[in-house]
Design a protein around this motif. Structure first.
Motif, PDB file in Angstrom:
ATOM      1  N   GLU A 134     -10.803  11.222  -0.897  1.00  0.00           N
ATOM      2  CA  GLU A 134     -10.073  10.925   0.347  1.00  0.00           C
ATOM      3  C   GLU A 134     -10.942  11.071   1.594  1.00  0.00           C
ATOM      4  O   GLU A 134     -11.851  11.892   1.635  1.00  0.00           O
ATOM      5  CB  GLU A 134      -8.891  11.897   0.503  1.00  0.00           C
ATOM      6  CG  GLU A 134      -7.549  11.330   0.142  1.00  0.00           C
ATOM      7  CD  GLU A 134      -7.026  10.243   1.088  1.00  0.00           C
ATOM      8  OE1 GLU A 134      -7.584  10.053   2.180  1.00  0.00           O
ATOM      9  OE2 GLU A 134      -6.044   9.589   0.714  1.00  0.00           O
ATOM     10  N   ASP A 135     -10.581  10.297   2.637  1.00  0.00           N
ATOM     11  CA  ASP A 135     -11.279  10.416   3.929  1.00  0.00           C
ATOM     12  C   ASP A 135     -10.348  10.923   5.025  1.00  0.00           C
ATOM     13  O   ASP A 135     -10.781  11.065   6.168  1.00  0.00           O
ATOM     14  CB  ASP A 135     -11.840   9.055   4.367  1.00  0.00           C
ATOM     15  CG  ASP A 135     -10.745   8.117   4.828  1.00  0.00           C
ATOM     16  OD1 ASP A 135      -9.732   7.971   4.096  1.00  0.00           O
ATOM     17  OD2 ASP A 135     -10.858   7.560   5.932  1.00  0.00           O
ATOM     18  N   ALA A 136      -9.064  11.153   4.692  1.00  0.00           N
ATOM     19  CA  ALA A 136      -8.109  11.581   5.726  1.00  0.00           C
ATOM     20  C   ALA A 136      -7.459  12.906   5.328  1.00  0.00           C
ATOM     21  O   ALA A 136      -7.200  13.148   4.139  1.00  0.00           O
ATOM     22  CB  ALA A 136      -7.030  10.520   5.920  1.00  0.00           C
ATOM     23  N   HIS A 144      -7.926   6.360  15.781  1.00  0.00           N
ATOM     24  CA  HIS A 144      -8.432   7.324  14.800  1.00  0.00           C
ATOM     25  C   HIS A 144      -7.292   8.141  14.184  1.00  0.00           C
ATOM     26  O   HIS A 144      -7.349   8.518  13.012  1.00  0.00           O
ATOM     27  CB  HIS A 144      -9.431   8.251  15.500  1.00  0.00           C
ATOM     28  CG  HIS A 144     -10.365   8.897  14.553  1.00  0.00           C
ATOM     29  ND1 HIS A 144     -11.360   8.193  13.906  1.00  0.00           N
ATOM     30  CD2 HIS A 144     -10.447  10.157  14.094  1.00  0.00           C
ATOM     31  CE1 HIS A 144     -11.994   9.013  13.111  1.00  0.00           C
ATOM     32  NE2 HIS A 144     -11.465  10.209  13.198  1.00  0.00           N
ATOM     33  N   ARG A 145      -6.250   8.381  14.982  1.00  0.00           N
ATOM     34  CA  ARG A 145      -5.107   9.161  14.478  1.00  0.00           C
ATOM     35  C   ARG A 145      -4.305   8.383  13.426  1.00  0.00           C
ATOM     36  O   ARG A 145      -3.447   8.947  12.749  1.00  0.00           O
ATOM     37  CB  ARG A 145      -4.178   9.536  15.646  1.00  0.00           C
ATOM     38  CG  ARG A 145      -4.786  10.577  16.572  1.00  0.00           C
ATOM     39  CD  ARG A 145      -3.892  10.807  17.780  1.00  0.00           C
ATOM     40  NE  ARG A 145      -2.533  11.178  17.429  1.00  0.00           N
ATOM     41  CZ  ARG A 145      -1.481  10.993  18.236  1.00  0.00           C
ATOM     42  NH1 ARG A 145      -1.645  10.449  19.423  1.00  0.00           N
ATOM     43  NH2 ARG A 145      -0.280  11.348  17.851  1.00  0.00           N
ATOM     44  N   LEU A 146      -4.553   7.078  13.302  1.00  0.00           N
ATOM     45  CA  LEU A 146      -3.766   6.253  12.377  1.00  0.00           C
ATOM     46  C   LEU A 146      -4.340   6.231  10.962  1.00  0.00           C
ATOM     47  O   LEU A 146      -3.740   5.680  10.057  1.00  0.00           O
ATOM     48  CB  LEU A 146      -3.690   4.809  12.911  1.00  0.00           C
ATOM     49  CG  LEU A 146      -3.324   4.635  14.389  1.00  0.00           C
ATOM     50  CD1 LEU A 146      -3.226   3.164  14.741  1.00  0.00           C
ATOM     51  CD2 LEU A 146      -2.008   5.342  14.715  1.00  0.00           C
ATOM     52  N   ARG A 147      -5.510   6.847  10.800  1.00  0.00           N
ATOM     53  CA  ARG A 147      -6.158   6.856   9.475  1.00  0.00           C
ATOM     54  C   ARG A 147      -5.303   7.507   8.408  1.00  0.00           C
ATOM     55  O   ARG A 147      -4.872   8.650   8.578  1.00  0.00           O
ATOM     56  CB  ARG A 147      -7.458   7.637   9.543  1.00  0.00           C
ATOM     57  CG  ARG A 147      -8.573   6.855  10.110  1.00  0.00           C
ATOM     58  CD  ARG A 147      -9.840   7.580   9.873  1.00  0.00           C
ATOM     59  NE  ARG A 147     -10.954   6.726  10.228  1.00  0.00           N
ATOM     60  CZ  ARG A 147     -12.189   6.956   9.827  1.00  0.00           C
ATOM     61  NH1 ARG A 147     -12.448   7.986   9.065  1.00  0.00           N
ATOM     62  NH2 ARG A 147     -13.147   6.157  10.185  1.00  0.00           N
ATOM     63  N   GLY A 148      -5.064   6.773   7.338  1.00  0.00           N
ATOM     64  CA  GLY A 148      -4.316   7.337   6.215  1.00  0.00           C
ATOM     65  C   GLY A 148      -2.827   7.478   6.477  1.00  0.00           C
ATOM     66  O   GLY A 148      -2.086   7.969   5.634  1.00  0.00           O
ATOM     67  N   VAL A 149      -2.380   7.055   7.667  1.00  0.00           N
ATOM     68  CA  VAL A 149      -0.966   7.162   8.049  1.00  0.00           C
ATOM     69  C   VAL A 149      -0.288   5.819   7.750  1.00  0.00           C
ATOM     70  O   VAL A 149      -0.917   4.775   7.891  1.00  0.00           O
ATOM     71  CB  VAL A 149      -0.896   7.493   9.571  1.00  0.00           C
ATOM     72  CG1 VAL A 149       0.517   7.489  10.090  1.00  0.00           C
ATOM     73  CG2 VAL A 149      -1.578   8.822   9.856  1.00  0.00           C
ATOM     74  N   SER A 150       0.983   5.834   7.356  1.00  0.00           N
ATOM     75  CA  SER A 150       1.650   4.574   6.991  1.00  0.00           C
ATOM     76  C   SER A 150       1.821   3.660   8.215  1.00  0.00           C
ATOM     77  O   SER A 150       1.683   4.090   9.351  1.00  0.00           O
ATOM     78  CB  SER A 150       3.018   4.856   6.385  1.00  0.00           C
ATOM     79  OG  SER A 150       3.919   5.218   7.414  1.00  0.00           O
ATOM     80  N   ALA A 165     -13.579  15.358  -0.611  1.00  0.00           N
ATOM     81  CA  ALA A 165     -13.382  14.812   0.733  1.00  0.00           C
ATOM     82  C   ALA A 165     -14.675  14.201   1.254  1.00  0.00           C
ATOM     83  O   ALA A 165     -15.754  14.751   1.082  1.00  0.00           O
ATOM     84  CB  ALA A 165     -12.903  15.917   1.664  1.00  0.00           C
ATOM     85  N   ILE A 166     -14.519  13.051   1.914  1.00  0.00           N
ATOM     86  CA  ILE A 166     -15.670  12.352   2.484  1.00  0.00           C
ATOM     87  C   ILE A 166     -15.373  12.077   3.959  1.00  0.00           C
ATOM     88  O   ILE A 166     -14.205  12.015   4.356  1.00  0.00           O
ATOM     89  CB  ILE A 166     -15.959  11.061   1.659  1.00  0.00           C
ATOM     90  CG1 ILE A 166     -17.335  10.488   1.985  1.00  0.00           C
ATOM     91  CG2 ILE A 166     -14.860  10.021   1.806  1.00  0.00           C
ATOM     92  CD1 ILE A 166     -17.859   9.496   0.954  1.00  0.00           C
ATOM     93  N   GLY A 167     -16.416  11.934   4.753  1.00  0.00           N
ATOM     94  CA  GLY A 167     -16.212  11.635   6.186  1.00  0.00           C
ATOM     95  C   GLY A 167     -15.504  12.775   6.891  1.00  0.00           C
ATOM     96  O   GLY A 167     -15.745  13.949   6.603  1.00  0.00           O
ATOM     97  N   ASP A 168     -14.601  12.422   7.805  1.00  0.00           N
ATOM     98  CA  ASP A 168     -13.893  13.427   8.626  1.00  0.00           C
ATOM     99  C   ASP A 168     -13.142  14.464   7.799  1.00  0.00           C
ATOM    100  O   ASP A 168     -12.981  15.608   8.215  1.00  0.00           O
ATOM    101  CB  ASP A 168     -12.843  12.744   9.519  1.00  0.00           C
ATOM    102  CG  ASP A 168     -13.503  11.927  10.605  1.00  0.00           C
ATOM    103  OD1 ASP A 168     -14.742  11.997  10.720  1.00  0.00           O
ATOM    104  OD2 ASP A 168     -12.769  11.221  11.321  1.00  0.00           O
ATOM    105  N   ALA A 169     -12.658  14.056   6.623  1.00  0.00           N
ATOM    106  CA  ALA A 169     -11.845  14.965   5.798  1.00  0.00           C
ATOM    107  C   ALA A 169     -12.662  16.126   5.242  1.00  0.00           C
ATOM    108  O   ALA A 169     -12.095  17.108   4.735  1.00  0.00           O
ATOM    109  CB  ALA A 169     -11.203  14.181   4.649  1.00  0.00           C
ATOM    110  N   ARG A 170     -13.984  16.040   5.365  1.00  0.00           N
ATOM    111  CA  ARG A 170     -14.831  17.120   4.815  1.00  0.00           C
ATOM    112  C   ARG A 170     -14.544  18.472   5.448  1.00  0.00           C
ATOM    113  O   ARG A 170     -14.845  19.511   4.867  1.00  0.00           O
ATOM    114  CB  ARG A 170     -16.303  16.780   4.989  1.00  0.00           C
ATOM    115  CG  ARG A 170     -16.786  15.808   3.933  1.00  0.00           C
ATOM    116  CD  ARG A 170     -18.226  15.460   4.143  1.00  0.00           C
ATOM    117  NE  ARG A 170     -19.083  16.614   4.000  1.00  0.00           N
ATOM    118  CZ  ARG A 170     -20.283  16.721   4.554  1.00  0.00           C
ATOM    119  NH1 ARG A 170     -20.724  15.763   5.310  1.00  0.00           N
ATOM    120  NH2 ARG A 170     -21.015  17.785   4.358  1.00  0.00           N
TER     121      ARG A 170
END
Ligand code: B16
Ligand code: MG
Length: 213
Positions: A169-171, A42-48, A187-192
């Motif tokens: 965005e979601d992250a 989960h920590r890898l979301r949106g990360v390179s 923001a959608i999902g967790d980023a909300r």
């Protein structure tokens, strides 16, 4: 209308590839004898990709050379790309496709701003290869989110000033990137839970209300 263009993150917004990322990182971690689970994934979301690898390797007591890291990132990517071949237009929800079509019919320009170097391949798997007016992805940038580069370049490709662009965005890193680039973010999902987001979307089609303002 306040916005002239909408720039979409890909993974977690247009489609969902978390499961494939998870399976590919898990295979690499198992081979290296490193603990890896869904919470770490989960920590890898949106990360390179390279930053994701660093997070995966945190659980190891070994140190790795840059050469080894590049090799492992490539290895993970080969497994991931193979898994992506399972994707098809069925992985694009009717809600997302219909909302995109309606936004386009309103005259908005639509672009992609993704950290993924596989963005074009994913778009082709889900049947959107020629859909967007601009695709700015991991191959176009040298600094990943939360740096605004991917969105600033996408806005330039869409010939639209930052203040007339809306990013979806979601992250958290993606929301920060949009705001750093001078753009509003939905923001959608967790980023909300990100306070920096100008809009919160309960569902993707809520964008139609946001874009009508
Ligand atoms: P790749 P996005 C991101 O895509 C993913 O959310 C993130 O999990 C991944 O590590 C990153 O792309 C790089 O992907 O290994 O395919 O280049 O959310 O920015 O569309
Ligand atoms: Mg994302």
């Amino acid at each position: 209308m306040k916005y002239q263009a909408i720039i979409f993150d890909l993974d977690g917004v247009i489609c969902h590839t978390d499961r494939y990322h998870y399976l590919a990182w898990k295979q690499l971690a198992d081979e290296l004898g490193i603990y890896f689970d869904e919470t770490i994934n989960h920590r890898l979301r949106g990360v390179s990709r390279m930053e994701s690898l660093e997070i995966v390797l945190e659980r190891s007591d070994r140190t790795f050379t840059e050469e080894e890291k590049l090799l492992y990132a490539e290895k993970k990517n080969e497994v991931y790309k193979e898994l992506l071949k399972q994707m098809s237009p069925k992985d694009l929800s009717e809600e997302v496709k219909q909302t995109l079509d309606e936004l386009r019919a309103k005259g908005l320009k639509l672009g992609i701003g993704s950290s993924s170097k596989n963005a074009r391949f994913i778009l082709s798997r889900i049947g959107l290869e020629d859909y967007f007016d601009a695709v700015c992805d991991g191959n176009c940038i040298s600094r990943s989110k939360p740096d605004p580069e991917v969105f600033v370049k996408a806005a330039a490709m869409l010939s639209t000033p930052a203040e007339r662009c809306l990013v979806v965005e979601d992250a958290k890193a993606g929301v920060e990137a949009a705001v750093a680039g001078g753009m509003d973010c939905a923001a959608i999902g967790d980023a909300r839970c990100c306070e920096q987001a100008a809009h919160g979307l309960t569902m993707f089609s809520d964008l139609l209300k946001v874009a009508a303002d």
